[in-house]
Write a protein that holds these residues in place. Sequence first.
Motif, PDB file in Angstrom:
ATOM      1  N   MET A   1      10.864  27.609  14.319  1.00  0.00           N
ATOM      2  CA  MET A   1      11.185  28.805  13.532  1.00  0.00           C
ATOM      3  C   MET A   1      11.643  29.933  14.457  1.00  0.00           C
ATOM      4  N   MET A   2      11.006  30.073  15.612  1.00  0.00           N
ATOM      5  CA  MET A   2      11.431  31.096  16.576  1.00  0.00           C
ATOM      6  C   MET A   2      12.834  30.774  17.097  1.00  0.00           C
ATOM      7  N   PHE A   3      13.083  29.502  17.363  1.00  0.00           N
ATOM      8  CA  PHE A   3      14.408  29.087  17.817  1.00  0.00           C
ATOM      9  C   PHE A   3      15.467  29.400  16.761  1.00  0.00           C
ATOM     10  N   MET A   4      15.146  29.139  15.498  1.00  0.00           N
ATOM     11  CA  MET A   4      16.091  29.430  14.415  1.00  0.00           C
ATOM     12  C   MET A   4      16.334  30.931  14.291  1.00  0.00           C
ATOM     13  N   ALA A   5      15.307  31.736  14.531  1.00  0.00           N
ATOM     14  CA  ALA A   5      15.472  33.189  14.462  1.00  0.00           C
ATOM     15  C   ALA A   5      16.402  33.688  15.561  1.00  0.00           C
ATOM     16  N   VAL A   6      16.348  33.061  16.728  1.00  0.00           N
ATOM     17  CA  VAL A   6      17.246  33.428  17.826  1.00  0.00           C
ATOM     18  C   VAL A   6      18.664  32.927  17.550  1.00  0.00           C
ATOM     19  N   LEU A   7      18.781  31.753  16.980  1.00  0.00           N
ATOM     20  CA  LEU A   7      20.078  31.130  16.748  1.00  0.00           C
ATOM     21  C   LEU A   7      20.824  31.712  15.550  1.00  0.00           C
ATOM     22  N   ALA A   8      20.107  32.198  14.555  1.00  0.00           N
ATOM     23  CA  ALA A   8      20.733  32.681  13.313  1.00  0.00           C
ATOM     24  C   ALA A   8      21.785  33.767  13.543  1.00  0.00           C
ATOM     25  N   PRO A   9      21.545  34.780  14.383  1.00  0.00           N
ATOM     26  CA  PRO A   9      22.606  35.784  14.593  1.00  0.00           C
ATOM     27  C   PRO A   9      23.867  35.195  15.241  1.00  0.00           C
ATOM     28  N   LYS A  10      23.688  34.220  16.106  1.00  0.00           N
ATOM     29  CA  LYS A  10      24.850  33.584  16.735  1.00  0.00           C
ATOM     30  C   LYS A  10      25.665  32.801  15.702  1.00  0.00           C
ATOM     31  N   ILE A  11      24.982  32.117  14.823  1.00  0.00           N
ATOM     32  CA  ILE A  11      25.671  31.381  13.766  1.00  0.00           C
ATOM     33  C   ILE A  11      26.363  32.359  12.818  1.00  0.00           C
ATOM     34  N   ALA A  12      25.701  33.463  12.510  1.00  0.00           N
ATOM     35  CA  ALA A  12      26.304  34.466  11.626  1.00  0.00           C
ATOM     36  C   ALA A  12      27.569  35.048  12.266  1.00  0.00           C
ATOM     37  N   ALA A  13      27.522  35.324  13.572  1.00  0.00           N
ATOM     38  CA  ALA A  13      28.711  35.847  14.258  1.00  0.00           C
ATOM     39  C   ALA A  13      29.837  34.827  14.239  1.00  0.00           C
ATOM     40  N   GLY A  14      29.502  33.561  14.460  1.00  0.00           N
ATOM     41  CA  GLY A  14      30.513  32.509  14.409  1.00  0.00           C
ATOM     42  C   GLY A  14      31.126  32.373  13.030  1.00  0.00           C
ATOM     43  N   MET A  15      30.311  32.486  11.999  1.00  0.00           N
ATOM     44  CA  MET A  15      30.822  32.400  10.640  1.00  0.00           C
ATOM     45  C   MET A  15      31.693  33.613  10.309  1.00  0.00           C
ATOM     46  N   PHE A  16      31.327  34.779  10.834  1.00  0.00           N
ATOM     47  CA  PHE A  16      32.149  35.973  10.635  1.00  0.00           C
ATOM     48  C   PHE A  16      33.523  35.781  11.270  1.00  0.00           C
ATOM     49  N   ILE A  17      33.535  35.225  12.469  1.00  0.00           N
ATOM     50  CA  ILE A  17      34.810  34.948  13.144  1.00  0.00           C
ATOM     51  C   ILE A  17      35.623  33.942  12.341  1.00  0.00           C
TER      52      ILE A  17
ATOM     53  N   GLY B   1      29.192  28.838  23.138  1.00  0.00           N
ATOM     54  CA  GLY B   1      28.625  27.561  22.739  1.00  0.00           C
ATOM     55  C   GLY B   1      29.185  27.087  21.418  1.00  0.00           C
ATOM     56  N   PRO B   2      28.501  26.129  20.816  1.00  0.00           N
ATOM     57  CA  PRO B   2      28.990  25.546  19.568  1.00  0.00           C
ATOM     58  C   PRO B   2      29.003  26.538  18.407  1.00  0.00           C
ATOM     59  N   ALA B   3      28.132  27.545  18.418  1.00  0.00           N
ATOM     60  CA  ALA B   3      28.122  28.523  17.332  1.00  0.00           C
ATOM     61  C   ALA B   3      29.401  29.351  17.330  1.00  0.00           C
ATOM     62  N   MET B   4      30.109  29.383  18.450  1.00  0.00           N
ATOM     63  CA  MET B   4      31.384  30.089  18.537  1.00  0.00           C
ATOM     64  C   MET B   4      32.548  29.112  18.391  1.00  0.00           C
ATOM     65  N   THR B   5      32.454  27.972  19.036  1.00  0.00           N
ATOM     66  CA  THR B   5      33.578  27.046  19.129  1.00  0.00           C
ATOM     67  C   THR B   5      33.910  26.371  17.801  1.00  0.00           C
ATOM     68  N   PHE B   6      32.921  25.870  17.093  1.00  0.00           N
ATOM     69  CA  PHE B   6      33.205  25.139  15.867  1.00  0.00           C
ATOM     70  C   PHE B   6      33.748  26.038  14.754  1.00  0.00           C
ATOM     71  N   PRO B   7      33.183  27.226  14.536  1.00  0.00           N
ATOM     72  CA  PRO B   7      33.822  28.108  13.549  1.00  0.00           C
ATOM     73  C   PRO B   7      35.241  28.513  13.962  1.00  0.00           C
ATOM     74  N   LEU B   8      35.463  28.702  15.249  1.00  0.00           N
ATOM     75  CA  LEU B   8      36.809  29.036  15.718  1.00  0.00           C
ATOM     76  C   LEU B   8      37.769  27.888  15.443  1.00  0.00           C
TER      77      LEU B   8
END
Length: 187
Positions: free
Chosen positions: A56-72, A111-118
């Motif tokens: 759950m802590m890992f997901m809390a750290v990862l969630a903003p990165k995924i959100a930024a990737g989805m925004f991009i 990382g993948p949170a940036m690359t795959f949405p791009l």
Amino acid sequence: MPSLKNIETEAPPEQPARAVFDTGFYILALSALAAGVLVVVLKGWDRALEIAQDEMMFMAVLAPKIAAGMFIAATLPLLLPRDKVAIWIGRESGMRGLLLAAFAGAAIPGGPAMTFPLAASFGLVGADVGAIMAFVSSWALLSLNRTLIWEFSFLPVDLVWWRVLLCLPFPILIGLAARAVFGGRDA
């Protein structure tokens, strides 16, 4: 010279409806559930709860990165001109498009949170499947960020150079294979 559709007068094709939960989700969920049950049986509830809290802590750290990737991924198609993207890395771009996509994949940091949405947003603005595959596989195999910061810091220099040289043709080969399999269609 490739001919492009008039994207201002022609509506984009309708996308088929996708289920929220597909077979892949169910396989992943059942695998996670089986692993959780196995941890409870072998290590007890305390260890299972400790692992769940860590995740759950890992997901809390990862969630903003995924959100930024989805925004991009959501905004990039609005910013990039579809006709230019189609010329540079679209269906008619040929080997130049694969080389450009492979170079971009190797050069992009993150990382993948940036690359795959791009990569997905490139597909929305006219990149073909081969260019997207070259982009993603180049990022995975030839990332300059990882190579310069991590590999040269921890591995022998000759080993790093051999790895890079051996991996160099694969993004192009993967892009060509994707074009052959998918017929060069847009993503």
